[in-house]
Design an enzyme around this catalytic site. Structure first.
Site, PDB file in Angstrom:
ATOM      1  N   GLU A 215       0.651  -1.222   0.200  1.00  0.00           N
ATOM      2  CA  GLU A 215       0.058   0.107   0.049  1.00  0.00           C
ATOM      3  C   GLU A 215       1.018   1.486   0.042  1.00  0.00           C
ATOM      4  O   GLU A 215       0.899   1.713   0.741  1.00  0.00           O
ATOM      5  CB  GLU A 215      -0.853  -0.072   1.254  1.00  0.00           C
ATOM      6  CG  GLU A 215      -2.067  -0.980   0.939  1.00  0.00           C
ATOM      7  CD  GLU A 215      -2.998  -0.952   2.388  1.00  0.00           C
ATOM      8  OE1 GLU A 215      -3.153  -0.468   2.971  1.00  0.00           O
ATOM      9  OE2 GLU A 215      -4.047  -2.163   2.240  1.00  0.00           O
ATOM     10  N   GLU A 350      -4.565  -8.466  -0.549  1.00  0.00           N
ATOM     11  CA  GLU A 350      -5.759  -8.544  -0.315  1.00  0.00           C
ATOM     12  C   GLU A 350      -7.485  -8.551   0.093  1.00  0.00           C
ATOM     13  O   GLU A 350      -6.992  -7.481  -1.220  1.00  0.00           O
ATOM     14  CB  GLU A 350      -5.285  -7.388   1.219  1.00  0.00           C
ATOM     15  CG  GLU A 350      -3.546  -7.837   1.785  1.00  0.00           C
ATOM     16  CD  GLU A 350      -4.286  -6.517   2.665  1.00  0.00           C
ATOM     17  OE1 GLU A 350      -4.613  -5.611   3.340  1.00  0.00           O
ATOM     18  OE2 GLU A 350      -2.079  -6.628   2.493  1.00  0.00           O
TER      19      GLU A 350
HETATM   20  O1  AHR Z   1      -5.234  -6.399   6.404  1.00  0.00           O
HETATM   21  C1  AHR Z   1      -5.536  -5.322   7.430  1.00  0.00           C
HETATM   22  C2  AHR Z   1      -4.625  -3.836   6.608  1.00  0.00           C
HETATM   23  O2  AHR Z   1      -5.099  -3.890   5.779  1.00  0.00           O
HETATM   24  C3  AHR Z   1      -3.147  -4.449   6.455  1.00  0.00           C
HETATM   25  O3  AHR Z   1      -2.088  -4.343   6.697  1.00  0.00           O
HETATM   26  C4  AHR Z   1      -2.631  -3.036   4.688  1.00  0.00           C
HETATM   27  O4  AHR Z   1      -2.231  -2.929   4.045  1.00  0.00           O
HETATM   28  C5  AHR Z   1      -4.818  -2.898   4.422  1.00  0.00           C
HETATM   29  O5  AHR Z   1      -4.781  -2.243   4.601  1.00  0.00           O
END
Ligand code: AHR
Length: 551
Positions: A215, A350
């Site tokens: 991110e 994710e």
């Molecule tokens: O999964 C939780 C968080 O969500 C992670 O650390 C991040 O990459 C995302 O914003």
């Protein structure tokens, strides 16, 4: 006319409907699925079925790691039950150590004798969701008991490939080189290889997958796309390979941010072109978090509840999760403007529903939430979307494995249960490595009331894949009330027999707890085969799997 539209317009139940190129509906049929066995559309990468683990809340500590001295059954400190369950679903790849944690993590802190490892402040200490821990006098520190060696052991025990997230925000590129060296340099070759051997791992780990930053538009450095692209060049242009076919994954967009991808790819692929064959993946993070039905874009206020929800929230979650298909199409098309041969594929590392806090099983489980049958359907429709886009998506990682967001497991001390999501991964495992088959789902749409207006959502969807003489078909019926009498036709092959499994529950809030660990579990699904056609009744609110044997 689109076939869905056609069915929507037809009073399909009880009617004879003829669809060009497909079989004819039997009179009692609600829906039809046509599988085109001789129209493969790419191999479903096993890595689509990956999991994500981060040093946050109860994921690593309490979830994965109990320590070698624990009374809880463990292997080298890792929960035995977790290992066994992950082997059962053939977990192909595990992402670690973050997440946002990755960009504040120094991998050197997590190697060497455990007693000598430093204790640091965990990245998540600053998060509002962690405030309750401070209030309770539980500060958030990282002991580094679980580091690279322990993670690699976890991968070896479960049969997964490691996927490591590199710190791009707060460590220099040389640290990345050295991490690769620690993991992959041959036995006896470097000082770091000797340190690895001293920890009990003389042979290299052979780590292939490396995510370069996490991110980077947000917690990973707050870069502009151009700045990130420039950092990406610097971090990845000269990595030691040690004979390993490294796969480098760039930090892609949040949701469907096409501007991020446009500008990063423009910087990398126009003018001074970055031509690195190891750059093969572009990550996407997409959480279905806003259940406000368009009333707010506020990250906190938009969230729904994991357990307290109504029918409209059920469908809203389906709609939100379903957006992943458009995201894949949009990102793929932008990437193709620059990477015209599509060497770089999407890595959705994710994803999952994200609810407000309050249903975590222990206060230390930051972002912990309960997982209901609703989440199982949401996860299943997401996996089906990845399968259908097998040529575009090469890897994915569910966020996260245990005690966090869309978990497969909930664990606290000696308690350990599987969530409904676990069964989805178990049912879908047979898609791994299969040929994705073109499949048409024809069903009347679900209608429901959304803030006073009629709203629609698709009635049945799923994916099909083939391995040798077996076709795996997975199907989601999102309708809370209506089972779907469905006829399945295979084009280009003859069915000999079929077996079905279903995950369903008449209570849309159904979930497993430490007291009732089997409230949601799969059952067998009756399937009849006759005259080359298969007939099934997909229950309301269900995830289904058919294994169809071909002559
Ligand atoms: O999964 C939780 C968080 O969500 C992670 O650390 C991040 O990459 C995302 O914003």
């Amino acid at each position: 006319m689109d076939r869905r539209q056609f069915l929507k317009n037809s009073a399909i139940a009880g009617a004879m409907v003829a669809i060009p190129g497909a079989s004819t509906f039997a009179s009692s049929t609600d829906a039809q699925i046509d599988i085109f066995v001789d129209e493969p559309q790419g191999v479903i990468s096993p890595n689509i079925y990956g999991q994500f683990t981060e040093h946050i809340g109860g994921v690593i500590y309490d979830g994965v790691w109990v320590g070698p001295e624990s009374k809880i059954p463990n292997q080298y400190g890792i929960r035995t039950e977790l290992i066994d369950k992950l082997r059962r679903i053939h977990v192909p790849v595990i992402r670690w150590p973050g997440g946002c944690f990755a960009d504040s993590y120094d991998w050197m802190d997590g190697i060497g004798p455990a007693a000598k490892r430093p204790t640091r402040t965990n990245f998540w200490e600053v998060d509002p969701d962690a405030a309750r821990l401070h209030e309770q006098g539980k500060q958030i520190f990282e002991t580094n008991a679980f580091g690279t060696n322990e993670f690699m052991r976890f991968c070896q025990l479960t049969g997964a490939q490691p996927y490591l997230a590199v710190n791009l925000r707060s460590l220099p590129p040389l640290s990345f080189d050295r991490w690769v060296e620690y993991c992959n340099s041959p036995a006896g070759s470097t000082t770091l290889a000797d340190m690895r051997a001293a920890a009990g791992f003389p042979q290299p780990f052979g780590a292939r997958y490396w995510g370069v930053g996490n991110e980077s538009w947000g917690c990973g450095g707050n870069f502009t796309p151009e700045e990130y692209a420039s950092e990406f060049r610097r971090y990845t242009s000269w990595i030691p390979h040690y004979g390993v076919d490294l796969q480098l994954i760039g930090s892609g967009p949040n949701n469907d941010d096409v501007d991020w991808t446009h500008r990063a790819f423009q910087e990398l692929f126009t003018g001074h072109v970055y031509d690195n064959p190891s750059f093969t993946g572009w990550s996407v993070h997409y959480y279905a978090s806003n259940l406000s039905r368009g009333k707010t874009t506020d990250w906190i206020k938009g969230k729904g509840d994991a357990l307290a929800f109504e029918a409209v929230d059920w469908y809203e979650l389906m709609r939100q999760c379903n957006r992943i298909d458009q995201i894949i199409q949009d990102q793929w098309s932008v990437m193709g403007e620059y990477d015209t041969k599509h060497r770089i594929k999407l890595v959705v590392d994710e994803y999952g529903p994200w609810y407000r806090e309050g249903t975590e099983l222990d206060p230390t489980h930051i972002f912990g939430q309960q997982v209901t049958i609703r989440d199982a359907l949401a996860t299943a429709l997401t996996l089906d979307t990845f399968n259908r886009n097998a040529e575009k998506v090469c890897m994915a990682a569910n966020a996260q494995l245990v005690n966090n967001l869309n978990a497969l497991f909930l664990a606290h001390q000696e308690h350990f249960i599987v969530t409904p999501n676990y069964f989805v991964f178990e049912m879908y495992a047979s898609h791994q490595g299969g040929q994705n088959l073109r499949t048409l789902f024809s069903a009347p749409e679900v209608s429901y009331v959304r803030d006073g207006n009629q709203a629609q959502f698709w009635g049945l969807n799923g994916s099909a894949s083939r391995k040798d003489k077996v076709v795996t078909l997975t199907v989601v019926n999102p309708d809370l009330a209506r089972p779907m009498e469905t006829q399945i036709a295979l084009h280009g092959a003859t069915i000999t027999r079929a077996a079905g499994t279903v995950l369903a529950n008449s209570d849309m809030h159904a979930h497993n707890t430490f007291d009732q660990p089997n409230a949601v579990k799969p059952a067998s699904l009756p399937v009849s085969v006759s005259g080359g056609l298969t007939a099934v009744r997909f229950p309301a609110a269900s995830v289904n799997k058919l294994e169809i044997s071909l002559a």
